[in-house]
Design an enzyme around this catalytic site. Structure first.
Site, short mmCIF file in Angstrom:
data_model
loop_
_atom_site.label_atom_id
_atom_site.label_comp_id
_atom_site.label_asym_id
_atom_site.label_seq_id
_atom_site.Cartn_x
_atom_site.Cartn_y
_atom_site.Cartn_z
N ASP A 195 0.89 -1.28 0.12
CA ASP A 195 0.05 0.04 -0.05
C ASP A 195 0.87 1.36 0.18
O ASP A 195 1.92 1.34 0.71
CB ASP A 195 -0.82 0.05 1.46
CG ASP A 195 -1.91 0.90 1.46
OD1 ASP A 195 -2.33 1.51 0.41
OD2 ASP A 195 -2.29 1.44 2.21
N HIS A 200 -7.27 10.29 4.40
CA HIS A 200 -6.93 9.38 5.12
C HIS A 200 -6.98 9.83 6.88
O HIS A 200 -6.99 10.93 7.14
CB HIS A 200 -5.51 9.28 5.01
CG HIS A 200 -5.26 8.46 3.68
ND1 HIS A 200 -4.83 9.28 2.51
CD2 HIS A 200 -5.12 7.20 3.38
CE1 HIS A 200 -4.73 8.17 1.60
NE2 HIS A 200 -4.96 7.12 1.85
N GLY A 206 -8.82 6.17 2.25
CA GLY A 206 -9.50 6.80 3.14
C GLY A 206 -10.70 6.20 3.70
O GLY A 206 -11.81 7.28 3.81
P1 13P Z 1 -8.16 5.30 6.53
O1 13P Z 1 -7.02 5.03 7.56
O2 13P Z 1 -8.66 6.44 6.44
O3 13P Z 1 -8.94 4.13 6.74
O4 13P Z 1 -7.41 5.08 4.99
C1 13P Z 1 -6.69 3.75 4.64
C2 13P Z 1 -5.97 3.93 3.43
O5 13P Z 1 -6.42 4.70 2.74
C3 13P Z 1 -4.93 3.03 3.31
O6 13P Z 1 -4.35 3.07 2.03
ZN ZN Z 2 -4.33 5.13 1.25
#
Ligand code: 13P
Ligand code: ZN
Length: 277
Positions: A81, A174, A204
Site C-alpha cells: 500500500d 486518510h 481513506g
Molecule cells: P484510513 O486510515 O482513512 O482508513 O485510510 C486507509 C488507506 O487509505 C490505506 O491506504
Molecule cells: Zn491510502
C-alpha cells in the site's frame, strides 16, 4: 492461499460491490482480519503500507503475510500500500506481494505517468498487478491537500500507464475526519466509472459513513481501503476495561478488529462475490 487480485476486482467491477482492503501492522491484526474473511468465506486483501515502516518493516510484514496468508482457507491478496519509493515497490514485486501500489499522486501528471509506467512494465513481466493514484487523497491529521480526480486526466492516465486499478479522489481523506462524515462526489464517480475501463479504488475509507461507502461500491468502487478504524478498534478495546492478563487483552483486541472487518464486508456487499472456495 495467496492469489492475484486481478480477477477479483474485475468481478466486483462488473457486479457493483467492493472488496475491503485491510491494513495490518502485527500478528494480532492480520489474524483478526483473516478470521473475519474465513468466518464469511470471502476473499481478503491484506495490505502493508510503506508509511508503517517505523512500526513494522517490509520484510517482517511480508513474512507475516505469507505465513498467515498461505494457511488461510480463503483467497488472500497480499498488497503493498502507498509504495512511494520505486526501488521499494520493485523489491515488493520481487519478494512476493501479489499486488503493489505505486503512489506518485503528489507529483505532476507527467511524472506520475512515467513513474507508474515504469513500475507497470516491471511488475507485469513478473505477474504482479499494479494500483496507482490519480488526483490525490490527503490526510486529515495534516493540512488536507486532497485534489479531486479529473475525468480527462484519469482516462489519459489509465491509457498511458496500462495500470490495473486506479485510486481516485472523490471526497474521502486518510484518518479520522474532524467533523462528521465527508460529502462524496458521486456524480464524479459515475463519470469516472463511465470513462475509465479499469477497477477504481477508494482510499481513506475509515469513518467515511456506511451509506457513503455502500453507495460508492454500488457506483463503481471495487476496493475500499481501511486502516484507522481498525487501529482505533484495537486501541479502544484496550481502554474500555482493565484486563487481568495480557492474553485477555489480545483476545479483546482481536475480537474488536474482527467484528469491524465483518461489518465492512457487509457494508461493501462483498457477498455478491460468487466463486467461493
Ligand atoms: P484510513 O486510515 O482513512 O482508513 O485510510 C486507509 C488507506 O487509505 C490505506 O491506504
Ligand atoms: Zn491510502
Amino acid at each position: 492461499m495467496l492469489v492475484s487480485s486481478k480477477i477479483y476486482l474485475k468481478d466486483a467491477y462488473k457486479k457493483g460491490y467492493a472488496f475491503p482492503h485491510f491494513n495490518y501492522w502485527d500478528s494480532n491484526s492480520i489474524r483478526a482480519e483473516i478470521a473475519a474473511a474465513e468466518e464469511l468465506n470471502l476473499p481478503i486483501i491484506l495490505a502493508w503500507a510503506e508509511k508503517h515502516s517505523p512500526e513494522i518493516g517490509m520484510d517482517d510484514a511480508l513474512a507475516l503475510g505469507k505465513y498467515f496468508g498461505s494457511k488461510a482457507n480463503v483467497p488472500v491478496m497480499l498488497h503493498l500500500d502507498h509504495g512511494v519509493s520505486p526501488d521499494l515497490v520493485k523489491k515488493a514485486v520481487d519478494s512476493g506481494f501479489t499486488s503493489v501500489m505505486i503512489d506518485a499522486s503528489d507529483k505532476d501528471f507527467e511524472e506520475n505517468v512515467s513513474t507508474t509506467k515504469d513500475i507497470v512494465e516491471y511488475a507485469h513481466k513478473r505477474g504482479v498487478v499494479v494500483e496507482a493514484e490519480i488526483g490525490h487523497v490527503g490526510t486529515n491529521s495534516t493540512e488536507d491537500n486532497s485534489k479531486y480526480t479529473e475525468v480527462d486526466a484519469a482516462e489519459k492516465f489509465a491509457t498511458e500507464t496500462g495500470v490495473d486499478s486506479m485510486a481516485v479522489s472523490i471526497g474521502t481523506s486518510h484518518g479520522t475526519y474532524k467533523t462528521g462524515t465527508p460529502k462524496l462526489n458521486f456524480d464524479r464517480l459515475q463519470e469516472l466509472r463511465k470513462s475509465v475501463d479499469i477497477p477504481l479504488v477508494l482510499h481513506g475509507g475509515s469513518s467515511s459513513g456506511d451509506d457513503n461507502l455502500r453507495k460508492a461500491a454500488e457506483l463503481g468502487i471495487t476496493k475500499v481501503n481501511i486502516y484507522t478504524d481498525l487501529a482505533n478498534a484495537s486501541l479502544h478495546a484496550s481502554e474500555v476495561q482493565k484486563y487481568d492478563t495480557e492474553m485477555d487483552l489480545a483476545f479483546a483486541q482481536r475480537k474488536a478488529i474482527k467484528d469491524l472487518c465483518e461489518h465492512y464486508y457487509d457494508v461493501f456487499e462483498t457477498n455478491k462475490y460468487e466463486y467461493r472456495v
